[in-house]
Design a protein around this motif. Sequence first.
Motif, mmCIF file in Angstrom:
data_model
loop_
_atom_site.group_PDB
_atom_site.id
_atom_site.type_symbol
_atom_site.label_atom_id
_atom_site.label_comp_id
_atom_site.label_asym_id
_atom_site.label_seq_id
_atom_site.Cartn_x
_atom_site.Cartn_y
_atom_site.Cartn_z
ATOM 1 N N GLU A 1 0.802 -1.222 0.000
ATOM 2 C CA GLU A 1 0.000 0.000 0.000
ATOM 3 C C GLU A 1 0.840 1.280 0.000
ATOM 4 O O GLU A 1 0.495 2.240 -0.714
ATOM 5 C CB GLU A 1 -0.956 -0.001 1.185
ATOM 6 C CG GLU A 1 -1.907 1.179 1.203
ATOM 7 C CD GLU A 1 -2.946 1.043 2.288
ATOM 8 O OE1 GLU A 1 -2.707 1.574 3.393
ATOM 9 O OE2 GLU A 1 -3.987 0.404 2.044
ATOM 10 N N PHE B 1 -9.446 1.116 0.674
ATOM 11 C CA PHE B 1 -8.582 1.941 -0.167
ATOM 12 C C PHE B 1 -9.371 3.104 -0.752
ATOM 13 O O PHE B 1 -8.873 4.231 -0.838
ATOM 14 C CB PHE B 1 -7.961 1.096 -1.276
ATOM 15 C CG PHE B 1 -7.090 1.877 -2.226
ATOM 16 C CD1 PHE B 1 -5.928 2.482 -1.787
ATOM 17 C CD2 PHE B 1 -7.448 2.004 -3.562
ATOM 18 C CE1 PHE B 1 -5.136 3.201 -2.662
ATOM 19 C CE2 PHE B 1 -6.655 2.721 -4.444
ATOM 20 C CZ PHE B 1 -5.493 3.317 -3.991
ATOM 21 N N ARG C 1 -5.375 -3.235 -7.440
ATOM 22 C CA ARG C 1 -4.536 -3.726 -6.340
ATOM 23 C C ARG C 1 -4.815 -5.194 -6.069
ATOM 24 O O ARG C 1 -5.935 -5.586 -5.739
ATOM 25 C CB ARG C 1 -4.805 -2.917 -5.070
ATOM 26 C CG ARG C 1 -4.323 -1.482 -5.113
ATOM 27 C CD ARG C 1 -4.512 -0.831 -3.757
ATOM 28 N NE ARG C 1 -3.763 -1.499 -2.706
ATOM 29 C CZ ARG C 1 -3.940 -1.288 -1.396
ATOM 30 N NH1 ARG C 1 -4.877 -0.450 -0.997
ATOM 31 N NH2 ARG C 1 -3.209 -1.941 -0.504
#
Length: 249
Positions: free
Chosen positions: A38, A63, A119
């Motif tokens: 991250e 996120f 991601r």
Amino acid sequence: MSGATFDYGPDFYDEPTVFPRYQEARAAADEGNTTLEEPYVLAFVGDLRGRTVLDLGCGDGTFGASVLRAGADRYHGVDGSSRMLAAAAARLDPATLERTDLNAWTCREPGAWDVVTARMVVHYLDDLPALLREVRTALAPGGRFVLSVEHPVVTCAYDGDFHDGVPSEMRVRGYFDEGERACEWLGSSVRKVHRPVETYVSELLGAGFALTGLSEGRPVPDNFRDPRTCEARRAVPMYLTIRAEKPAG
């Protein structure tokens, strides 16, 4: 292998036992995504004030909440799990969410997005070139794409020695043999797709992107509560994070 076997998609994270296990794993102290992946994603997306963000594999919206706090003008999340999207809907405002299997996702708003993120989801998908074509279509000229995956050193064989969940070594076998792999995740055997680093890079270049950043998740002490965990994390690269940009012309 123990437990049920699922392909990635709605049936996996929507299983009653899987979603709470996922939340518990992500909440652990010095968890790998939080400390190794991250921080580089956030650095690669850059200043989000006034930007539009498309998040592929948005998960539970954690996120997305960071994106909105950073000042994004618009956020749209796409995921294949109804449980993930329900959690995201409760967490995100304002935002729009879309339930779609990313193996079949197509861009609905060409050129509308300043930033596209993916991601920890691309290693579940079969057709990387097709996804990259759609991402390039989605991006505005000069827009950036940030994707992260499990490091190919890990995905090639999923065979290593671990101490307290941290690998001290991974055994590399069949590294250049691309294709399906199975790994234990959240009590189940999960199907993933292994690709070498050079494949990710060459496919991005072939899709017309310019490569502008690459990280293998180098541990940074400031990201850890326990310095011993940081030191242990130096043994094996766990994540590959890439930033690519669509030409402005």
